[in-house]
Scaffold this motif. Structure first.
Motif, mmCIF file in Angstrom:
data_model
loop_
_atom_site.group_PDB
_atom_site.id
_atom_site.type_symbol
_atom_site.label_atom_id
_atom_site.label_comp_id
_atom_site.label_asym_id
_atom_site.label_seq_id
_atom_site.Cartn_x
_atom_site.Cartn_y
_atom_site.Cartn_z
ATOM 1 N N LYS A 1 -33.962 -64.810 -58.897
ATOM 2 C CA LYS A 1 -33.042 -63.702 -58.811
ATOM 3 C C LYS A 1 -32.891 -63.258 -57.112
ATOM 4 N N LYS A 2 -34.037 -63.107 -56.531
ATOM 5 C CA LYS A 2 -34.025 -62.890 -55.242
ATOM 6 C C LYS A 2 -33.231 -63.981 -54.393
ATOM 7 N N ILE A 3 -33.415 -65.110 -54.642
ATOM 8 C CA ILE A 3 -32.443 -66.112 -53.998
ATOM 9 C C ILE A 3 -31.030 -65.934 -54.252
ATOM 10 N N LEU A 4 -30.619 -65.840 -55.428
ATOM 11 C CA LEU A 4 -28.991 -65.519 -55.797
ATOM 12 C C LEU A 4 -28.465 -64.407 -55.260
ATOM 13 N N SER A 5 -29.234 -63.147 -55.502
ATOM 14 C CA SER A 5 -28.845 -61.873 -55.092
ATOM 15 C C SER A 5 -28.466 -61.992 -53.404
ATOM 16 N N ASN A 6 -29.293 -62.650 -52.676
ATOM 17 C CA ASN A 6 -29.105 -62.785 -51.173
ATOM 18 C C ASN A 6 -28.201 -63.834 -50.787
ATOM 19 N N ALA A 7 -27.487 -64.179 -51.668
ATOM 20 C CA ALA A 7 -26.667 -65.374 -51.274
ATOM 21 C C ALA A 7 -25.328 -64.678 -50.930
ATOM 22 N N ARG A 8 -24.706 -65.225 -49.980
ATOM 23 C CA ARG A 8 -23.429 -64.730 -49.579
ATOM 24 C C ARG A 8 -22.200 -65.233 -50.568
ATOM 25 N N VAL B 1 -23.428 -63.325 -63.877
ATOM 26 C CA VAL B 1 -23.268 -61.955 -64.059
ATOM 27 C C VAL B 1 -24.007 -61.136 -65.056
ATOM 28 N N ARG B 2 -24.136 -61.569 -66.077
ATOM 29 C CA ARG B 2 -24.935 -60.902 -67.196
ATOM 30 C C ARG B 2 -26.398 -60.790 -66.933
ATOM 31 N N CYS B 3 -27.122 -62.035 -66.604
ATOM 32 C CA CYS B 3 -28.581 -61.913 -66.602
ATOM 33 C C CYS B 3 -29.159 -61.717 -65.091
ATOM 34 N N TYR B 4 -28.176 -61.910 -64.117
ATOM 35 C CA TYR B 4 -28.813 -61.934 -62.592
ATOM 36 C C TYR B 4 -27.780 -60.809 -61.901
ATOM 37 N N ARG B 5 -27.094 -60.225 -62.475
ATOM 38 C CA ARG B 5 -26.392 -58.865 -62.056
ATOM 39 C C ARG B 5 -25.315 -59.393 -60.727
ATOM 40 N N LEU B 6 -24.933 -60.529 -60.670
ATOM 41 C CA LEU B 6 -24.404 -60.872 -59.598
ATOM 42 C C LEU B 6 -22.740 -60.062 -59.573
ATOM 43 N N PRO B 7 -22.352 -59.658 -58.485
ATOM 44 C CA PRO B 7 -20.731 -59.319 -58.514
ATOM 45 C C PRO B 7 -19.772 -60.401 -58.772
ATOM 46 N N SER C 1 -18.694 -73.868 -64.083
ATOM 47 C CA SER C 1 -18.225 -73.648 -65.358
ATOM 48 C C SER C 1 -18.252 -72.216 -65.425
ATOM 49 N N ASP C 2 -17.235 -71.817 -66.222
ATOM 50 C CA ASP C 2 -17.297 -70.416 -66.733
ATOM 51 C C ASP C 2 -18.472 -69.772 -67.275
ATOM 52 N N HIS C 3 -19.217 -70.680 -68.089
ATOM 53 C CA HIS C 3 -20.262 -70.148 -68.754
ATOM 54 C C HIS C 3 -21.327 -69.751 -67.906
ATOM 55 N N MET C 4 -21.400 -70.407 -66.891
ATOM 56 C CA MET C 4 -22.409 -70.324 -65.851
ATOM 57 C C MET C 4 -22.418 -69.023 -65.097
ATOM 58 N N ARG C 5 -20.975 -68.779 -64.795
ATOM 59 C CA ARG C 5 -20.122 -67.785 -63.993
ATOM 60 C C ARG C 5 -20.690 -66.251 -64.798
ATOM 61 N N ARG D 1 -36.041 -68.735 -68.318
ATOM 62 C CA ARG D 1 -36.944 -67.952 -69.347
ATOM 63 C C ARG D 1 -38.122 -68.772 -69.502
ATOM 64 N N ARG D 2 -38.003 -70.022 -69.636
ATOM 65 C CA ARG D 2 -39.086 -70.690 -70.213
ATOM 66 C C ARG D 2 -40.075 -71.063 -68.979
ATOM 67 N N ARG D 3 -39.722 -70.705 -67.808
ATOM 68 C CA ARG D 3 -40.662 -70.942 -66.629
ATOM 69 C C ARG D 3 -41.349 -69.824 -65.791
ATOM 70 N N GLY D 4 -41.350 -68.653 -66.621
ATOM 71 C CA GLY D 4 -42.305 -67.622 -66.461
ATOM 72 C C GLY D 4 -41.424 -66.461 -65.649
ATOM 73 N N VAL D 5 -42.162 -65.259 -65.517
ATOM 74 C CA VAL D 5 -41.685 -64.212 -64.677
ATOM 75 C C VAL D 5 -41.349 -64.517 -63.063
ATOM 76 N N ILE D 6 -42.390 -64.957 -62.665
ATOM 77 C CA ILE D 6 -42.550 -65.254 -61.021
ATOM 78 C C ILE D 6 -41.328 -65.935 -60.850
ATOM 79 N N TYR D 7 -41.150 -67.148 -61.579
ATOM 80 C CA TYR D 7 -39.958 -68.041 -61.411
ATOM 81 C C TYR D 7 -38.634 -67.312 -61.406
ATOM 82 N N ARG D 8 -38.462 -66.455 -62.189
ATOM 83 C CA ARG D 8 -37.336 -65.613 -62.517
ATOM 84 C C ARG D 8 -37.045 -64.566 -61.414
ATOM 85 N N TRP D 9 -38.082 -64.093 -60.889
ATOM 86 C CA TRP D 9 -37.881 -63.032 -59.815
ATOM 87 C C TRP D 9 -37.471 -63.828 -58.688
#
Length: 357
Positions: free
Chosen positions: A125-132, A146-152, A138-142, A114-122
């Motif tokens: 999110k694209k990098i994470l959502s395209n990962a297999r 799920v909550r912030c990046y909508r990963l299954p 940690s469970d906290h990261m999991r 959040r501190r790194r700006g909208v472009i960084y977050r976008w």
């Protein structure tokens, strides 16, 4: 055996841990943007490829990650999988490669997005959502993914890896009576090294006795210079310059009574497990990602400001009877030995790879 292209910093202790275990099941090759730096992988017999000429160091890391991704896309065979060790850097290379990839997330790049700006977050999110597959420690990261990046949840592999050599290298006879605190994290602002040094100096000025050992590692150069300047007038502080191999790291951890890890944000770092495996009692900031190991750790007092909590910690841990220190040390080591089997990790990881390869 499946081919795995590993993208990561070949001077990273984090990467070293993975590369100790994965060769049992995978053919590995490491791709690294860093040049002209010592590598701690020299004795692992894992080939390291640095495809970018040294001149690329002048263009900044972002462009290096972009060029690495394009190099992989144009010149590298597309068989096997890519495993990128961090999302915001090598993850960008993996995305641009056009190949199937896995991501291992680092805490600061996700928690601090959040501190790194909208472009960084976008982009993240694209990098994470395209990962297999996305691996976390940690469970906290999991939950955050799920909550912030909508990963299954089914695409997240949450398990911690410990190099078994830290358990095998434990030597209780190495530990003396003088209290020793070891900071098993590299010198950067994220890990608050200067705050630890300043608090320790107050502890010593007020009559405290003991030794603080700092590991420079893959440090921020300017920040490391500030740490050295802050520590130079205190003979109780030792700074280990540059990189250390695993044997020397184990020797240092065996001598330490306590291992300090107090970053602003973090995942559940393997450096904490490595310290506990050698009998050094973890001293931790009260972060949610450390939940699993808090029961065998010393947690900073949240009711105090950060520097005061560090000073209080030095005083309280120095006053502990030696028998209590030995008991806490044994509990930490036993917990790590029981809960973090590298063979279980490898089997579970390999099963996930088989599903997506």
């Amino acid at each position: 055996m499946c081919d795995l292209k590993v993208l990561g910093n070949s001077s990273s202790p984090h990467l070293r841990t993975w590369l100790r275990v994965l060769p049992y099941r995978f053919n590995l090759r490491v791709y690294d943007i860093h040049t002209g730096r010592p590598s701690i992988l020299e004795n692992l017999r894992v080939p390291v490829v640095v495809p970018l000429p040294g001149v690329f160091r002048r263009v900044g890391k972002l462009f290096q990650y972009i060029f690495l991704g394009l190099w992989l896309r144009w010149f590298c065979r597309r068989d096997g999988l890519i495993h990128a060790h961090n999302a915001s850097g090598y993850g960008l290379s993996a995305l641009l490669s056009g190949q199937a990839y896995i991501i291992t997330t680092y805490g600061s790049e996700v928690y601090g997005a959040r501190r790194r700006g909208v472009i960084y977050r976008w982009i993240l999110k694209k990098i994470l959502s395209n990962a297999r597959l996305v691996t976390t420690s940690s469970d906290h990261m999991r939950r955050t993914l799920v909550r912030c990046y909508r990963l299954p949840p089914g695409r997240i592999f949450s398990k911690m890896l410990l190099d078994p050599r830290f358990l095998d290298g434990f030597a209780i006879d190495s530990r003396g009576q003088e209290r020793t605190w070891f900071v098993n994290r590299r010198m950067t602002e994220l890990y608050c090294t200067i705050s630890v040094v300043q608090a320790f100096k107050v502890f010593v000025d007020e009559g405290g006795v003991g030794r603080l050992v700092l590991l420079e590692g893959d440090a921020d150069r300017d920040y490391a210079a500030r740490v050295r300047a802050e520590a130079e007038d205190c003979s109780n502080i030792e700074i280990i310059r540059g990189f250390v191999d695993q044997k020397k790291l184990i020797e240092q951890l065996n001598r330490a009574h306590f291992a300090i890890s107090v970053p602003k944000t973090d995942q559940f770092s393997s450096s904490i497990l490595e310290a506990a495996a050698c009998g050094a009692i973890p001293v931790l900031r009260n972060l949610e990602s450390y939940e699993r190991i808090k029961g065998v750790s010393i947690i900073l007092n949240d009711s105090l400001d950060f520097e005061s909590s560090l000073i209080s910690m030095f005083k309280e841990t120095s006053a502990l009877p030696y028998s209590d220190v030995e008991a806490l040390s044994a509990d930490a080591r036993s917990f790590v030995s029981d809960k973090f089997s590298h063979t279980d990790f490898l089997e579970s990881y390999a099963d996930h790879i088989d599903e997506i390869a």
